[in-house]
Design a protein around this motif. Structure first.
Motif, PDB file in Angstrom:
ATOM      1  N   VAL A  78       0.827  -1.204   0.000  1.00  0.00           N
ATOM      2  CA  VAL A  78       0.000   0.000   0.000  1.00  0.00           C
ATOM      3  C   VAL A  78       0.862   1.255   0.000  1.00  0.00           C
ATOM      4  O   VAL A  78       0.572   2.227  -0.713  1.00  0.00           O
ATOM      5  N   THR A  79       1.933   1.242   0.789  1.00  0.00           N
ATOM      6  CA  THR A  79       2.812   2.414   0.855  1.00  0.00           C
ATOM      7  C   THR A  79       3.428   2.720  -0.505  1.00  0.00           C
ATOM      8  O   THR A  79       3.480   3.883  -0.928  1.00  0.00           O
ATOM      9  N   ALA A  80       3.886   1.695  -1.202  1.00  0.00           N
ATOM     10  CA  ALA A  80       4.484   1.895  -2.525  1.00  0.00           C
ATOM     11  C   ALA A  80       3.453   2.412  -3.522  1.00  0.00           C
ATOM     12  O   ALA A  80       3.751   3.290  -4.340  1.00  0.00           O
ATOM     13  N   LEU A  81       2.240   1.885  -3.462  1.00  0.00           N
ATOM     14  CA  LEU A  81       1.182   2.352  -4.354  1.00  0.00           C
ATOM     15  C   LEU A  81       0.854   3.810  -4.087  1.00  0.00           C
ATOM     16  O   LEU A  81       0.705   4.608  -5.026  1.00  0.00           O
ATOM     17  N   ASP A  82       0.751   4.160  -2.816  1.00  0.00           N
ATOM     18  CA  ASP A  82       0.454   5.554  -2.472  1.00  0.00           C
ATOM     19  C   ASP A  82       1.546   6.488  -2.995  1.00  0.00           C
ATOM     20  O   ASP A  82       1.250   7.533  -3.588  1.00  0.00           O
TER      21      ASP A  82
END
Length: 212
Positions: A87-91
């Motif tokens: 999720v962090t990478a996508l954000d």
């Protein structure tokens, strides 16, 4: 190759002009323009052609927004297939600068124990359905030249459907997701608003109303 052609064309033009302009002694007039100035003129012209072109008008379209959203969820599927959704990478890759700044500042407060916030556990990327995801339908509307609204219907392999309503900003030549809007899922009606209020010390609407 173009530079060489332009160079010789310029020389031919100068020599032709000289041939028709004899001195009284019958000799051709001397070429007064230095040769390097001819070459320099051609090089400047070619350098100007190499300058980056203006932003394509196609980016300022509903189609560009929809293409970006399909790209986002294709990345969700790629991650899921390779072991798990980050999720962090996508954000970081697909969210607006304001969203990322708020998220970063909120996480710092959470780590210090100053506020409580557990997030939505990746709901904003999967709409709480399984992977792989299929973008069943997507629509977009330009609000301004740099802001858009979009609706995405997702479907998984078991035909479970999820719905996302988004706002996006055009930043650095790409559409970035700024907010996820859902009154039924998020306190304060949207993920960005929820994070902002959590940063200020409120976890839901009722707490803020009591404080006020």
């Amino acid at each position: 190759m173009k530079k060489i052609y332009c160079f010789y064309a310029a020389v031919v033009m100068v020599l032709t002009a000289c041939g028709g302009n004899k001195t009284q002694g019958g000799e051709a007039a001397a070429i007064t323009a230095p040769l390097d100035s001819i070459v320099k003129t051609v090089e400047v012209s070619e350098a100007s052609e190499a300058q980056p072109k203006a932003k394509s008008p196609k980016m300022l379209s509903e189609e560009a927004v929809m293409v970006q959203l399909r790209t986002c969820f294709a990345e969700v599927n790629r991650m899921a297939a390779e072991g798990g959704i980050d999720v962090t990478a996508l954000d970081k890759k697909y969210c607006s600068k304001d969203f990322l700044e708020l998220k970063n500042n909120l996480e710092k407060k959470v780590q210090k124990g100053e506020v409580a916030f557990e997030g939505d556990e990746g709901y904003h990327w999967t709409a709480d359905i399984g992977t792989p995801l299929t973008v069943d339908s997507v629509s977009a509307l330009l609000v301004t030249a740099e802001q858009a609204q979009a609706e995405v219907w997702l479907k998984d392999e078991h035909d479970n459907r999820g719905y996302l309503e988004l706002t996006l900003y055009l930043e650095d030549g790409a559409w970035k997701i700024h907010n996820w809007i859902d009154d039924d899922v998020y306190p304060f009606g949207a993920l960005f608003h929820w994070m902002q209020n959590a940063y200020d010390g409120y976890t839901d609407d009722e707490e803020k109303e009591e404080e006020e």
